[in-house]
Design a protein around this motif. Structure first.
Motif, PDB file in Angstrom:
ATOM      1  N   ARG A   1     -34.420  45.221 101.772  1.00 22.10           N
ATOM      2  CA  ARG A   1     -35.010  46.551 101.971  1.00 22.10           C
ATOM      3  C   ARG A   1     -36.267  46.415 102.807  1.00 22.10           C
ATOM      4  O   ARG A   1     -36.893  45.371 102.851  1.00 22.10           O
ATOM      5  N   GLN A   2     -36.601  47.522 103.445  1.00 22.97           N
ATOM      6  CA  GLN A   2     -37.815  47.561 104.249  1.00 22.97           C
ATOM      7  C   GLN A   2     -38.485  48.903 104.078  1.00 22.97           C
ATOM      8  O   GLN A   2     -37.885  49.947 104.361  1.00 22.97           O
ATOM      9  N   ALA A   3     -39.704  48.868 103.591  1.00 23.30           N
ATOM     10  CA  ALA A   3     -40.506  50.079 103.449  1.00 23.30           C
ATOM     11  C   ALA A   3     -41.319  50.288 104.728  1.00 23.30           C
ATOM     12  O   ALA A   3     -41.586  49.324 105.455  1.00 23.30           O
ATOM     13  N   PRO A   4     -41.711  51.511 105.016  1.00 22.09           N
ATOM     14  CA  PRO A   4     -42.503  51.777 106.227  1.00 22.09           C
ATOM     15  C   PRO A   4     -43.754  50.916 106.278  1.00 22.09           C
ATOM     16  O   PRO A   4     -44.508  50.842 105.299  1.00 22.09           O
TER      17      PRO A   4
ATOM     18  N   GLU B   1     -42.814  44.359 105.807  1.00 23.40           N
ATOM     19  CA  GLU B   1     -41.758  43.472 106.244  1.00 23.40           C
ATOM     20  C   GLU B   1     -40.510  43.651 105.381  1.00 23.40           C
ATOM     21  O   GLU B   1     -40.589  44.079 104.230  1.00 23.40           O
ATOM     22  N   ARG B   2     -39.388  43.287 105.967  1.00 20.18           N
ATOM     23  CA  ARG B   2     -38.139  43.336 105.212  1.00 20.18           C
ATOM     24  C   ARG B   2     -38.182  42.298 104.105  1.00 20.18           C
ATOM     25  O   ARG B   2     -38.648  41.176 104.316  1.00 20.18           O
ATOM     26  N   GLU B   3     -37.692  42.650 102.932  1.00 20.80           N
ATOM     27  CA  GLU B   3     -37.710  41.722 101.805  1.00 20.80           C
ATOM     28  C   GLU B   3     -36.339  41.674 101.135  1.00 20.80           C
ATOM     29  O   GLU B   3     -35.608  42.667 101.108  1.00 20.80           O
ATOM     30  N   GLY B   4     -36.031  40.521 100.594  1.00 19.29           N
ATOM     31  CA  GLY B   4     -34.785  40.374  99.876  1.00 19.29           C
ATOM     32  C   GLY B   4     -34.876  41.035  98.512  1.00 19.29           C
ATOM     33  O   GLY B   4     -35.887  40.916  97.816  1.00 19.29           O
ATOM     34  N   VAL B   5     -33.834  41.740  98.133  1.00 19.84           N
ATOM     35  CA  VAL B   5     -33.789  42.443  96.857  1.00 19.84           C
ATOM     36  C   VAL B   5     -32.882  41.705  95.875  1.00 19.84           C
ATOM     37  O   VAL B   5     -33.277  41.403  94.752  1.00 19.84           O
ATOM     38  N   ALA B   6     -31.667  41.423  96.327  1.00 17.96           N
ATOM     39  CA  ALA B   6     -30.694  40.742  95.478  1.00 17.96           C
ATOM     40  C   ALA B   6     -29.645  40.096  96.361  1.00 17.96           C
ATOM     41  O   ALA B   6     -29.396  40.550  97.477  1.00 17.96           O
ATOM     42  N   ARG B   7     -29.045  39.026  95.869  1.00 19.46           N
ATOM     43  CA  ARG B   7     -27.984  38.365  96.617  1.00 19.46           C
ATOM     44  C   ARG B   7     -26.966  37.783  95.644  1.00 19.46           C
ATOM     45  O   ARG B   7     -27.280  37.513  94.477  1.00 19.46           O
ATOM     46  N   ILE B   8     -25.755  37.619  96.144  1.00 22.70           N
ATOM     47  CA  ILE B   8     -24.669  37.106  95.324  1.00 22.70           C
ATOM     48  C   ILE B   8     -23.938  36.023  96.097  1.00 22.70           C
ATOM     49  O   ILE B   8     -23.571  36.209  97.264  1.00 22.70           O
TER      50      ILE B   8
ATOM     51  N   GLY C   1     -37.390  52.877 100.511  1.00 22.90           N
ATOM     52  CA  GLY C   1     -37.234  52.108 101.737  1.00 22.90           C
ATOM     53  C   GLY C   1     -35.831  52.214 102.272  1.00 22.90           C
ATOM     54  O   GLY C   1     -34.967  52.865 101.684  1.00 22.90           O
ATOM     55  N   MET C   2     -35.622  51.555 103.411  1.00 24.69           N
ATOM     56  CA  MET C   2     -34.287  51.454 103.986  1.00 24.69           C
ATOM     57  C   MET C   2     -33.635  50.211 103.397  1.00 24.69           C
ATOM     58  O   MET C   2     -34.226  49.124 103.450  1.00 24.69           O
ATOM     59  N   TYR C   3     -32.463  50.388 102.863  1.00 25.96           N
ATOM     60  CA  TYR C   3     -31.746  49.280 102.231  1.00 25.96           C
ATOM     61  C   TYR C   3     -30.624  48.812 103.147  1.00 25.96           C
ATOM     62  O   TYR C   3     -29.823  49.629 103.617  1.00 25.96           O
ATOM     63  N   TYR C   4     -30.582  47.498 103.352  1.00 27.38           N
ATOM     64  CA  TYR C   4     -29.600  46.903 104.247  1.00 27.38           C
ATOM     65  C   TYR C   4     -28.703  45.930 103.491  1.00 27.38           C
ATOM     66  O   TYR C   4     -29.172  45.149 102.668  1.00 27.38           O
ATOM     67  N   CYS C   5     -27.454  45.958 103.834  1.00 23.97           N
ATOM     68  CA  CYS C   5     -26.486  44.981 103.354  1.00 23.97           C
ATOM     69  C   CYS C   5     -26.407  43.865 104.393  1.00 23.97           C
ATOM     70  O   CYS C   5     -26.479  44.138 105.600  1.00 23.97           O
TER      71      CYS C   5
ATOM     72  N   GLY D   1     -25.764  45.589 108.148  1.00 32.00           N
ATOM     73  CA  GLY D   1     -25.349  46.971 108.264  1.00 32.00           C
ATOM     74  C   GLY D   1     -26.460  47.799 108.897  1.00 32.00           C
ATOM     75  O   GLY D   1     -27.533  47.282 109.220  1.00 32.00           O
ATOM     76  N   GLN D   2     -26.195  49.075 109.050  1.00 33.32           N
ATOM     77  CA  GLN D   2     -27.161  49.976 109.678  1.00 33.32           C
ATOM     78  C   GLN D   2     -28.250  50.454 108.717  1.00 33.32           C
ATOM     79  O   GLN D   2     -29.283  50.960 109.146  1.00 33.32           O
ATOM     80  N   GLY D   3     -27.992  50.301 107.440  1.00 35.57           N
ATOM     81  CA  GLY D   3     -28.991  50.686 106.455  1.00 35.57           C
ATOM     82  C   GLY D   3     -28.721  52.051 105.847  1.00 35.57           C
ATOM     83  O   GLY D   3     -28.079  52.911 106.450  1.00 35.57           O
ATOM     84  N   THR D   4     -29.230  52.232 104.640  1.00 36.55           N
ATOM     85  CA  THR D   4     -29.153  53.522 103.968  1.00 36.55           C
ATOM     86  C   THR D   4     -30.505  53.780 103.300  1.00 36.55           C
ATOM     87  O   THR D   4     -31.085  52.886 102.688  1.00 36.55           O
TER      88      THR D   4
END
Length: 122
Positions: A38-41, A44-51, A92-96, A113-116
Motif C-alpha cells: 500500500r501507499q499513502a499520499p 513510500e510504498r510499504e508491504g502489508v502482507a505476503r503469502i 491508501g492505494m493498495y497494490y497486488c 496491478g493498477q491498485g485499488t
C-alpha cells in the motif's frame, strides 16, 4: 507476463471491514510469492502482507497483524486481503504484486496491478 487486477476497494468508517481481491493470470513457474502493498499520499510504498506459494505461509506487517488476513484461491487464481478493524492510517492505494522471492521489499516483485483505493474515515 503475469497480469494482476485488484478490486474491492472503497470508503469505510473506522472499525469497518473490506475485502480486496486480486485476479491473477499468466502466472509462471517462477512466481513464488504474492503480496499486498500500500501507499499513502506522500509516503513510500510499504508491504502489508505476503503469502508464499509453496506452502501458503503468510507474513504481515506489524501495523496490520491481527487485523488483516491474506489468502489465495488456487483454483480461481485469486489473491485476497481481508481487512478488519480498519483505521484511518490504513488509508491508501493498495497494490497486488507477484514475485520470485517472498520478501517484504518491493524490489523482488516484478508484476504489479493498477491498485485499488481504500479510504478509512473517522
Amino acid at each position: 507476463q503475469v497480469q494482476l487486477a485488484e478490486s474491492g476497494g472503497g470508503s469505510v468508517q473506522t472499525g469497518g471491514s473490506l475485502r480486496l481481491s486480486c485476479a491473477a493470470s499468466r502466472l509462471t513457474y517462477s512466481t513464488a510469492c504474492m503480496a499486498w502493498f500500500r501507499q499513502a499520499p506522500g509516503k513510500e510504498r510499504e508491504g502489508v502482507a505476503r503469502i508464499y506459494i509453496g506452502d501458503d505461509s503468510t507474513f504481515y506487517a506489524d501495523s496490520v497483524a491481527g487485523r488483516f488476513t491474506i489468502s489465495r484461491d488456487n483454483v480461481k487464481n485469486t489473491l485476497y486481503l481481508q481487512m478488519n478493524s480498519l483505521k484511518h492510517e490504513d488509508t491508501g492505494m493498495y497494490y497486488c504484486a507477484a514475485g520470485s522471492v517472498c520478501s517484504a521489499s518491493d524490489k523482488y516483485f516484478n508484476s504489479w496491478g493498477q491498485g485499488t483505493q481504500v479510504t478509512v474515515s473517522s
